[in-house]
Design a protein around this motif. Structure first.
Motif, short mmCIF file in Angstrom:
data_model
loop_
_atom_site.label_atom_id
_atom_site.label_comp_id
_atom_site.label_asym_id
_atom_site.label_seq_id
_atom_site.Cartn_x
_atom_site.Cartn_y
_atom_site.Cartn_z
N ARG A 153 -48.10 2.65 -53.22
CA ARG A 153 -46.88 1.84 -53.21
C ARG A 153 -46.01 2.68 -52.23
O ARG A 153 -45.28 3.71 -52.82
CB ARG A 153 -46.24 1.36 -54.39
N THR A 154 -45.35 2.04 -51.38
CA THR A 154 -44.32 2.83 -50.49
C THR A 154 -43.44 1.58 -50.16
O THR A 154 -43.73 0.47 -50.10
CB THR A 154 -44.85 2.90 -48.95
N VAL A 155 -41.95 2.20 -50.22
CA VAL A 155 -40.84 1.30 -50.16
C VAL A 155 -39.97 2.04 -48.83
O VAL A 155 -40.27 3.25 -48.55
CB VAL A 155 -39.82 1.02 -51.30
N VAL A 156 -39.26 1.32 -48.17
CA VAL A 156 -38.36 1.92 -47.21
C VAL A 156 -36.99 1.97 -47.76
O VAL A 156 -36.63 0.56 -48.14
CB VAL A 156 -38.37 1.16 -45.73
N ALA A 157 -36.26 2.89 -47.84
CA ALA A 157 -34.81 2.63 -48.50
C ALA A 157 -33.75 3.16 -47.48
O ALA A 157 -33.93 4.22 -46.65
CB ALA A 157 -34.61 3.99 -49.78
N GLN A 158 -32.70 2.33 -47.33
CA GLN A 158 -31.63 2.62 -46.48
C GLN A 158 -30.38 2.90 -47.20
O GLN A 158 -30.11 2.29 -48.28
CB GLN A 158 -31.31 1.37 -45.49
N PHE A 159 -29.87 4.06 -47.16
CA PHE A 159 -28.81 4.65 -47.81
C PHE A 159 -27.40 4.32 -46.72
O PHE A 159 -27.21 4.64 -45.74
CB PHE A 159 -28.73 5.95 -48.09
N TRP A 160 -26.24 3.67 -47.67
CA TRP A 160 -24.83 3.37 -47.13
C TRP A 160 -24.09 4.68 -48.05
O TRP A 160 -24.02 4.32 -49.14
CB TRP A 160 -24.41 2.17 -46.96
N TYR A 161 -23.24 5.65 -47.30
CA TYR A 161 -22.17 6.35 -48.32
C TYR A 161 -21.26 6.81 -47.61
O TYR A 161 -20.91 6.44 -46.61
CB TYR A 161 -23.57 7.72 -48.05
N ARG A 311 -34.65 14.02 -56.73
CA ARG A 311 -34.96 14.73 -55.94
C ARG A 311 -34.30 14.85 -54.42
O ARG A 311 -34.11 15.84 -53.87
CB ARG A 311 -36.57 14.24 -55.25
N ILE A 312 -33.75 13.61 -54.17
CA ILE A 312 -32.82 13.70 -53.13
C ILE A 312 -31.73 14.53 -53.41
O ILE A 312 -31.17 15.23 -52.47
CB ILE A 312 -32.34 12.26 -52.69
N HIS A 313 -31.16 14.37 -54.38
CA HIS A 313 -30.07 15.19 -54.87
C HIS A 313 -30.32 16.57 -54.68
O HIS A 313 -29.31 17.48 -54.39
CB HIS A 313 -29.19 14.62 -56.18
N ASN A 314 -31.34 17.16 -55.40
CA ASN A 314 -31.71 18.37 -55.55
C ASN A 314 -32.21 18.95 -54.28
O ASN A 314 -32.40 20.11 -54.04
CB ASN A 314 -32.72 18.64 -56.63
N GLY A 315 -32.34 18.24 -53.15
CA GLY A 315 -32.80 18.88 -51.90
C GLY A 315 -34.38 18.92 -51.65
O GLY A 315 -34.80 19.16 -50.68
N GLU A 316 -35.01 18.38 -52.61
CA GLU A 316 -36.62 18.25 -52.56
C GLU A 316 -36.94 17.14 -51.47
O GLU A 316 -38.03 17.43 -50.71
CB GLU A 316 -37.23 17.97 -54.03
N ILE A 317 -35.89 16.23 -51.18
CA ILE A 317 -36.26 15.31 -50.13
C ILE A 317 -35.14 15.41 -49.30
O ILE A 317 -33.95 15.33 -49.68
CB ILE A 317 -36.45 13.84 -50.42
N ALA A 318 -35.39 16.03 -48.04
CA ALA A 318 -34.32 16.70 -47.11
C ALA A 318 -33.74 15.44 -46.69
O ALA A 318 -34.13 14.33 -46.49
CB ALA A 318 -34.72 17.35 -45.91
N PRO A 320 -28.98 13.99 -45.61
CA PRO A 320 -27.38 14.30 -45.74
C PRO A 320 -27.02 14.17 -47.03
O PRO A 320 -25.96 14.81 -47.42
CB PRO A 320 -26.84 13.42 -44.77
N LEU A 321 -27.64 13.69 -48.01
CA LEU A 321 -27.18 13.49 -49.55
C LEU A 321 -27.39 14.33 -50.16
O LEU A 321 -27.08 14.45 -51.49
CB LEU A 321 -27.57 11.81 -49.85
N THR A 322 -28.02 15.45 -49.99
CA THR A 322 -28.30 16.47 -50.92
C THR A 322 -27.02 17.18 -51.58
O THR A 322 -26.05 17.50 -51.04
CB THR A 322 -29.04 17.82 -50.35
N GLY A 323 -27.03 17.12 -52.78
CA GLY A 323 -25.77 17.53 -53.77
C GLY A 323 -24.90 16.57 -53.71
O GLY A 323 -23.61 16.92 -54.38
N HIS A 324 -24.72 15.23 -53.39
CA HIS A 324 -23.78 14.36 -53.32
C HIS A 324 -23.86 13.20 -54.15
O HIS A 324 -23.34 12.23 -54.12
CB HIS A 324 -23.48 13.85 -51.87
N LEU A 325 -25.15 12.89 -54.93
CA LEU A 325 -25.45 11.82 -55.66
C LEU A 325 -25.12 12.09 -57.26
O LEU A 325 -25.62 13.11 -57.88
CB LEU A 325 -26.89 11.39 -55.49
N ASP A 326 -24.36 11.14 -57.92
CA ASP A 326 -24.17 11.26 -59.26
C ASP A 326 -25.20 10.50 -59.84
O ASP A 326 -25.18 9.37 -59.93
CB ASP A 326 -22.72 10.82 -59.52
N THR A 327 -26.38 11.08 -60.29
CA THR A 327 -27.65 10.22 -60.97
C THR A 327 -27.38 9.90 -62.28
O THR A 327 -28.04 9.27 -62.81
CB THR A 327 -28.80 11.13 -60.44
N GLY A 328 -26.30 10.46 -62.91
CA GLY A 328 -25.81 10.00 -64.26
C GLY A 328 -25.08 8.61 -64.08
O GLY A 328 -24.91 7.84 -65.26
#
Length: 485
Positions: A153-161, A311-318, A320-328
Motif C-alpha cells: 500500500r502506497t499513499v501520496v501525501a502533500q504537506f501545507w505548513y 519518522r518525518i519529525h525525527n529526520g528518518e524521512i528527509a 523541510p519539516l524535520t523537527g517541526h511536527l508536534d506529533t502529540g
C-alpha cells in the motif's frame, strides 16, 4: 475577488475588439473603415498572443462572433479599393446578424464566469505557506486493489505548513500537482470521474496557489499541530487547498492524502498513473458494503501516515519539516467518505486527538465509543438529503466520550466544503447557494475555532464561535444533544 470574471488583459482586449467589430457596421460610413480596421487589428493581435500563451476554450465563441462580423466591417475597404461605394445590408437584415454575433461574444465572459480558473483566497494568518509532497509505502500492508502479492500500500501525501515570510517570493505552486503534466492528468481524471468533458476543467492546471514548494519552515525549532486530511470519494489530495492554506497560515501543518485506486488519479514518482477503481452498483446494500470497505482502507491509510509523522519529525524521512511536527497534537479530518474515514480512524487509533468530518456520513459497521472531540460540518438539510444521513451521524456523535459539535451551514451543499465553489458554476445543486469564497472561508474559520480549542487548548468553549456560522448542535457526553443556535 474570485466571484468576478477572471480574464487576462489580452482576453479583455479580444472581447472589446470583437464587440467594436460588430458595432462598426452601425457607425456612419466615414467611421466604419478606421474603426473596423482598428477593431480587427485588436482581435487579430490579441488572438495571436493568446494562441501562443494558451487560448482558453471560453474565448472560442468570442473569436467566432468576431469572424462572422469581420466581412461586414471590412466591406468599406473593399469598396474603396475598387472605386465603388460600399453598400450596407438593410437594417432589418443586419440587425439579427449583429445580435447573433454579440450573443456569441457574450458567451465568452459568461463561460469564464461559470467555469473560471480558480483564484484562491489569500490566507489570513501571520505565516506564509510552504508545501511539500512525499510518497509513503507501508511495507507491512498488501495492496488489496491488485492481485500482485508483492504490491504494498502506497499513499501520496502533500504537506501545507507555516513557512518563513521569504517563501512568498519563491514562486507559487500550481494546483493539482507538482508538475504541469501531473496537474493535467489529475484535472482530466476529475472531469472524467464527474462525467464531464475534460475541456470544461482546463482552468485547473493553470491555477496557482499561495504555497511555495519546499521552502523553510517558520520559526526556530517551533513545532506545529498536524491535521491529516482524506478527500471525498474519487477526490484528490489537493481538493481542499484553500482550507489547507488557511490553516497553515494560522500555524497548522495540513497533510492531504491521495488514496490510490480510490482517488480519481494518483501520479506516482516512477511515472505511473493509478486511476480510480471505485464504482457503484445501484444496489444500496452492495454499495454500502463497498463504501464500508473503502472507508476501512482509508482509515488504515490515515493511521499509517500518522505513524510516519514521527519518522518525518525525527529526520528518518528527509524533508523541510524535520523537527517541526508536534506529533502529540494530531487531528484526523476528511470530506464526505474521507470524513467517514477520519471518524473510523479516530475510533481505532487513540493517537488522534480530534476529528473534523466535512459532510461525511459514517460507514463504520461497528461503531464504538471514542474519546476524541468531533466537529461535523453538514450541508443544509433539505428534501433531497438522504434521510438516514443525520440520524446515522447523530448516533455516532452520541458515542463520543468528549464533546462533539454538529454545525449545519445554511446555503451549503456537499461541495461547499471543498475548493469546488472556486471553479464550478455557482449552481445551488452543485456547490450550494453561498458565493464562491464563502464556503472555503466558513469551512476554515469553523475548523480553526475547533482546532484552537482542542489541539491548542485555547481557553473558552468554541460553541459561540461555531454557532456564528449556522445551526449548532452540541453533543455532551452522556447528555441529549442541545442546539446552540
Amino acid at each position: 475577488m474570485s466571484a468576478h470574471v477572471q480574464m487576462s488583459p489580452w482576453e479583455v482586449l479580444l472581447i472589446l475588439g470583437a464587440v467594436v467589430l460588430v458595432l462598426a457596421r452601425w457607425l456612419p460610413l466615414r467611421l466604419r473603415a478606421p474603426v473596423g480596421v482598428a477593431a480587427a487589428a485588436a482581435v487579430a493581435g490579441s488572438g495571436a498572443v493568446l494562441g501562443v500563451l494558451g487560448l482558453r476554450w471560453q474565448m472560442v465563441p468570442v473569436l467566432a462572433g468576431a469572424a462572422l462580423a469581420l466581412p461586414f466591417a471590412v466591406t468599406p475597404l473593399l469598396g474603396a479599393r475598387t472605386g465603388r461605394v460600399a453598400r450596407r445590408a438593410p437594417w432589418w437584415l443586419a440587425l439579427p446578424g449583429s445580435v447573433a454575433c454579440l450573443a456569441l461574444i457574450a458567451g465568452g465572459p459568461a463561460a469564464a464566469w461559470a467555469l473560471p480558473t480558480p483564484v484562491f483566497p489569500e490566507p489570513s494568518g501571520r505565516f506564509a505557506v510552504g508545501t511539500s509532497v512525499l510518497e509513503l509505502t507501508d511495507p507491512e500492508r498488501p495492496e488489496t486493489a491488485t492481485a500482485a502479492p508483492e504490491d504494498r500500500r502506497t499513499v501520496v501525501a502533500q504537506f501545507w505548513y507555516p513557512a518563513r515570510t521569504g517563501g512568498k517570493d519563491t514562486g507559487h505552486a500550481q494546483y493539482l500537482g507538482r508538475t504541469q503534466h501531473e496537474a493535467r492528468v489529475v484535472s482530466d481524471a476529475l472531469a472524467d470521474y464527474a462525467g464531464l468533458p475534460g475541456i470544461l476543467l482546463d482552468g485547473l492546471p493553470r491555477a496557482r496557489t499561495h504555497a511555495s514548494f519546499d521552502v523553510p519552515v517558520a520559526g526556530e525549532g517551533e513545532r506545529f499541530p498536524v491535521v491529516l486530511f482524506s478527500p471525498g470519494l474519487g477526490g484528490v489530495r489537493t481538493q481542499n487547498t484553500a482550507w489547507a492554506e488557511e490553516l497553515a497560515g494560522h500555524g497548522y501543518v495540513v497533510v492531504g492524502l491521495d488514496h490510490p485506486y480510490d482517488s480519481a488519479a494518483v501520479v506516482l514518482a516512477d511515472g505511473r498513473t493509478i486511476r480510480t477503481k471505485v464504482s457503484a452498483t445501484g444496489d444500496d446494500a452492495e454499495d454500502e458494503k463497498r463504501a464500508a470497505g473503502w472507508t476501512a482502507v482509508r482509515a488504515a491509510d490515515l493511521s499509517f501516515v500518522r505513524t510516519q509523522l514521527d519518522r518525518i519529525h525525527n529526520g528518518e524521512i528527509a524533508g523541510p519539516l524535520t523537527g517541526h511536527l508536534d506529533t502529540g497534537r494530531v487531528a484526523a479530518a476528511g470530506h464526505s467518505l474521507g470524513g467517514a474515514a477520519a471518524l473510523q480512524a479516530a475510533r481505532q487509533d487513540p493517537r488522534f486527538a480530534a476529528v473534523i468530518d466535512l459532510d461525511g456520513a459514517p460507514h463504520d459497521p461497528a461503531p464504538q465509543p471514542y474519546p476524541q472531540p468531533v466537529l461535523a460540518l453538514t450541508q443544509a438539510i433539505g428534501p433531497d438529503t438522504d434521510p438516514e444521513y443525520i440520524p446515522r451521524l447523530t448516533r455516532v456523535l452520541s458515542l463520543g466520550t468528549a464533546t462533539g459539535y454538529r454545525l449545519t451551514v445554511p446555503g451549503a451543499g456537499h461541495l461547499t466544503f471543498t475548493d469546488a465553489p472556486l471553479y464550478l458554476p455557482p449552481l445551488p445543486s452543485l456547490v450550494g447557494s453561498l458565493d464562491r469564497t464563502a464556503g472555503p472561508r466558513i469551512t476554515a474559520a469553523a475548523s480553526l475555532a475547533f482546532l484552537d480549542s482542542t489541539l491548542r487548548n485555547t481557553p473558552g468553549d468554541p460553541a459561540p464561535a461555531l454557532s456564528a456560522y449556522g445551526t449548532l448542535v452540541v453533543h455532551h457526553p452522556g447528555q441529549d444533544p442541545k442546539s446552540a443556535a
